[in-house]
Design a protein around this motif. Structure first.
Motif, PDB file in Angstrom:
ATOM      1  N   GLU A 193       1.310  12.199   8.383  1.00  8.98           N
ATOM      2  CA  GLU A 193       2.603  11.360   7.927  1.00  8.98           C
ATOM      3  C   GLU A 193       2.316  10.064   8.931  1.00  8.98           C
ATOM      4  N   GLY A 194       2.360   9.063   8.323  1.00 12.79           N
ATOM      5  CA  GLY A 194       2.442   7.671   9.251  1.00 12.79           C
ATOM      6  C   GLY A 194       1.129   7.174   9.547  1.00 12.79           C
ATOM      7  N   GLN A 195       0.173   8.025   9.357  1.00 13.93           N
ATOM      8  CA  GLN A 195      -1.365   7.779  10.031  1.00 13.93           C
ATOM      9  C   GLN A 195      -1.928   6.753   9.392  1.00 13.93           C
ATOM     10  N   LYS A 196      -1.817   6.746   8.206  1.00 17.04           N
ATOM     11  CA  LYS A 196      -2.595   5.501   7.312  1.00 17.04           C
ATOM     12  C   LYS A 196      -2.017   4.267   7.704  1.00 17.04           C
ATOM     13  N   ASP A 197      -0.540   4.247   7.907  1.00 16.95           N
ATOM     14  CA  ASP A 197      -0.045   3.086   8.156  1.00 16.95           C
ATOM     15  C   ASP A 197      -0.548   2.396   9.684  1.00 16.95           C
ATOM     16  N   LEU A 198      -0.749   3.313  10.562  1.00 16.66           N
ATOM     17  CA  LEU A 198      -1.156   3.185  11.852  1.00 16.66           C
ATOM     18  C   LEU A 198      -2.443   2.465  11.980  1.00 16.66           C
ATOM     19  N   ALA A 199      -3.405   3.345  11.018  1.00 17.99           N
ATOM     20  CA  ALA A 199      -4.779   2.779  10.935  1.00 17.99           C
ATOM     21  C   ALA A 199      -4.831   1.436  10.320  1.00 17.99           C
ATOM     22  N   ALA A 200      -4.019   0.867   9.497  1.00 15.70           N
ATOM     23  CA  ALA A 200      -3.825  -0.291   8.972  1.00 15.70           C
ATOM     24  C   ALA A 200      -3.435  -1.281   9.823  1.00 15.70           C
ATOM     25  N   GLY A 201      -2.402  -0.736  10.785  1.00 15.09           N
ATOM     26  CA  GLY A 201      -1.799  -1.677  11.837  1.00 15.09           C
ATOM     27  C   GLY A 201      -3.051  -2.279  12.872  1.00 15.09           C
TER      28      GLY A 201
END
Length: 803
Positions: A193-201
């Motif tokens: 959860e939230g890891q894809k957004d983190l990598a995108a950031g």
């Protein structure tokens, strides 16, 4: 068609190096480069209108699948009628020019490269090269001139390029394989959860060339979430190389494993090198880099390039073991081999100091203030603040001056006399220093030190051996460090003098390292600073060189907060004014009541070794049950093997005898609880990964605030004068970081359950509670009379949650 670029200087230094590694040959300090710039400008201005300074030159040659581009900047080109064009290479030096009989071969080669390029560009029949040496102190000049026909200089240059083509051919082929594999590469796990957004950031930060301050709690997968998008950015030509920077050996291992996962699971073609400190990788018990002391040093440069090529074409992960293996195969220095491999690596895994330390940074990447297409990934970034302060601070001890003078004054009276003059200046400061004194101006002392260091530098150049040479060399490096840091002084420094244990020192304290760190981060296109404990984030952003334009992210924990019970003891404290046997006994009883409610392994962190010993004596005497518990104690000096043994006792089923590091040699049954008594902020309070039943609880005694001392008070006053809360900056924030790091040892995976106990009444104060991570919810307040029941209830709830 792709370009393979190399500078003229890089080309000749790489291909033409020969001979031995020899630390007995003294080289001028880095300040020679700064002074050399002045010398360059002075000579260039004196040459008249026919002399063109700083001439950019480029030569390209097209191969089958790439263009090799060589570029550089000639110091000067002199064009006079009726004379061949002359290419001038200027070198500033502290050496006595009378002792320079012939120019350095690399200097000649550098000038010949510029001459060959210029000759071809201008279709000349002949050309001259000149090596101009200028003594930085005296400004005396000595020149060496050579004449070449077009055939001679072009044949020599073509042979040099041909020698480099095997390297360029490999790099071009590798680049194609690497980019293709990156484009194919997928994230190797199911996104949390939230890891894809983190990598995108992270990717967006790199794309925009900014810095990112990332608070990423345990479980967010911060290593893969930063490495993966950084590699993707390399694949899109947004950057050329990744530097993964760490403060501890164990986190370097995590980075290595992450790259290995991508290579093994995703078929990534990506070369990585791990840089290990010289004293840890040296083949000698104590490193001594000269051909007399070390067999690897003799003829090292004659063998090193063949070794590099073999390793480069055979392996992708240049880890410590492989570096040692290939170094032994070719009989070269493993440390120097690892540094050379960094030139060909796509990612460099290393300590902070290889980027930030003004004395040991990687000059092959970061000299001359060049901004490279690098990405800096800074792991456990909370450590960079204190490390930055240390790297940009320096101390001068009166005893260092005095002891060195007494040692050498019979053999080297001139040097001893110069040291005595520095002692005299320092004694003037000692005379008006009571205990600790902030100083405004030490320029008279620095003038004496500057005169002394120049004389010592010249003596070292002239004496590869001699009585007390090693002692003088060590002393010189101490003085040079102090001089170099003094040149960095600005309004973020405080100079102070202090008596310490009957010794006297002057310290150049970098209270706020933000500007120095910011300058270093400017060597990268983008920097990602991440940690599980980066709170308050504005504090770290300010002191680690962040700007308003830089980004910040607080990643939510993916772990169920219901799997970790947290309590605060409201009737004990580690405050210095409350320390007593009575207080120690209450803390010992807390430890007993918490650890006996559920059998398992616990780490107990104390504010200091003395505090740990005081509580430990009472615990062992009044509460310890050898039938159900074993106590492990963190020793003051532990080797890597000792640490591994300590941690391995927390693994169920381990039956190895560790009598050397535990405080009682007993045979331990599996059912026994293990209590690890440790010091907060020490080797076991961060970076260790004890999962599942290996650790079920962490008990933290005290708020972790540093001990009150002169330096901490100076830091406090500095930030108060800057409009900040000085106590927060000097004490509370650093202390709470230790607390949160220690607390983070207990829940490492989504299957873990455990408890965190904070034993200090100050934790209920808002100033501390506001610093808790947002996932710390439903904290229970306990007293000595309620702790057992509360812990029992917590475990019942945790067990129900688990089931």
């Amino acid at each position: 068609m792709k370009e393979i670029k190399i500078s003229v200087r890089g080309l000749v230094e790489f291909l033409l190096r020969t001979g031995n590694i020899d630390n007995r040959i003294h080289h001028a300090p880095d300040t020679a480069m700064q002074e050399g710039g002045r010398i360059h400008r002075m000579i260039q201005k004196s040459q008249g209108g026919d002399y063109e300074a700083e001439v950019p030159l480029t030569y390209s040659i097209t191969r089958e699948n790439y263009i090799l581009k060589i570029d550089g900047r000639a110091d000067g080109i002199l064009r006079k009628a009726d004379s061949p064009v002359l290419v001038d290479e200027i070198k500033g030096t502290y050496r006595d020019l009378k002792k320079i009989k012939t120019p350095d071969e690399v200097h000649i080669a550098q000038a010949k490269c510029y001459a060959a390029i210029y000759l071809r560009d201008n279709d000349l029949k002949e050309i001259s090269v000149q090596i101009t040496y200028c003594n930085i102190d005296t400004e005396e000049i000595k020149r060496f001139t050579y004449d070449f026909t077009a055939e001679e200089i072009t044949a020599w240059f073509d042979d040099l390029l041909e020698a480099y083509h095997r390297w360029a051919d490999f790099m071009a082929t590798w680049e194609d394989k690497k980019i293709e594999s990156i484009h194919r590469m997928q994230f190797p796990f199911e996104y949390r959860e939230g890891q894809k957004d983190l990598a995108a950031g992270v990717y967006r930060t790199i794309y925009h060339g900014r810095k990112l301050f990332l608070e990423a709690p345990t479980g967010t997968g911060k290593t893969i979430s930063t490495v993966f998008p950084a590699i993707k950015a390399v694949g899109e030509h947004k950057a050329e190389r990744i530097f993964y920077l760490t403060a501890k050996t164990i986190t370097r291992t995590v980075a290595e494993n992450t790259f290995d996962v991508l290579r093994n699971q995703e078929s990534l073609e990506f070369k990585t090198v791990t840089l290990t400190a010289k004293d840890k990788i040296c083949v000698l018990d104590k490193s001594d880099c000269n051909p007399v002391a070390c067999p690897c040093a003799e003829g090292h440069f004659d063998r090193i390039n063949d070794c590099i090529y073999d390793l480069l074409t055979s392996e992708d992960d240049f880890n410590r073991d492989l570096i040692m293996e290939y170094a032994a195969k070719y009989n070269v220095c493993p440390f120097e081999l690892s540094l050379d491999m960094s030139l060909f690596a796509d990612a460099v895994i290393c300590d902070y100091n290889y980027v930030f330390d003004p004395f040991v940074y990687l000059k092959r990447f970061f000299s001359d203030g060049i901004k490279g297409d690098n990405i800096f990934l800074i792991d456990e970034a909370h450590n960079l603040l204190d490390r930055g302060r240390d790297m940009y601070s320096a101390e001068l001890w009166f005893e260092t001056l005095n002891n060195t003078r007494l040692l050498i004054e019979q053999a080297h009276p001139k040097i001893a006399g110069l040291i005595k003059s520095c002692e005299t200046e320092m004694q003037k400061i000692m005379a008006f220093t009571d205990y600790c004194e902030v100083l405004v101006d030490i320029s008279p002392l620095m003038q004496k030190i500057g005169n002394m260091s120049k004389i010592i530098s010249k003596w070292l150049e002239d004496h590869a051996e001699g009585q007390y040479r090693d002692d003088i060399l060590d002393f010189y490096f101490d003085i040079l460090t102090f001089e170099t840091i003094y040149e960095l002084l600005d309004d973020k420094y405080v100079i102070y003098a202090e008596y310490e244990d009957e010794s006297f020192k002057i310290k150049l304290l970098c209270v706020d390292p933000s500007e120095n760190l910011k300058l270093c981060m400017a060597r990268a296109k983008s920097t990602i600073l991440f940690s599980a404990t980066l709170l308050p984030i504005q504090y770290y952003k300010k002191l680690l060189g962040g700007t308003k334009e830089d980004y910040e992210i607080y990643a939510h924990s993916v772990f169920d907060p219901g799997k970790c019970g947290r309590i605060i003891a409201t009737d004990v404290t580690s405050k210095y004014t409350r320390r007593s046997e009575y207080e120690y006994r209450k803390i010992a009883k807390y430890i007993h009541d918490i650890t006996t409610e559920k059998s398992g392994n616990y780490l107990i962190f104390f504010p200091s070794r003395i505090f740990m010993d005081d509580v430990g004596i009472i615990y062992e005497k009044e509460f310890f049950d050898e039938d159900t518990q074993e106590i492990l104690v963190q020793n003051e000096m532990m080797t890597e093997e000792d640490r591994e043994e300590f941690l391995s006792r927390f693994t169920p089923g381990n039956d190895i005898d560790f009598g050397s590091i535990i405080n009682m040699e007993v045979e331990v049954e599996e059912s026994k609880s293990i209590l690890g008594f440790c010091v907060m902020g020490g080797i076991f309070s961060e970076g260790i990964d004890l999962k599942e039943d290996s650790l079920i609880g962490v008990i933290i005694v005290g708020t972790g605030i540093p001990q009150v001392c002169n330096e901490r008070e100076i830091i406090k006053e500095f930030f108060e004068s800057d409009g900040e809360d000085g106590f927060d900056y000097a004490y509370r924030y650093p202390g709470m970081n230790k607390v949160l790091q220690a607390a983070g040892r207990v829940i490492r995976t989504e299957n873990d359950t455990g408890i965190v106990a904070l034993l200090d009444e100050r934790f209920v104060q808002r100033a501390y509670a506001d610093l808790f991570p947002r996932e710390w919810k439903d904290i229970k307040l306990v007293s000595t009379s309620t702790v057992k029941n509360t812990v029992n209830a917590l475990w019942s709830g945790l067990d129900d949650n688990l089931n």
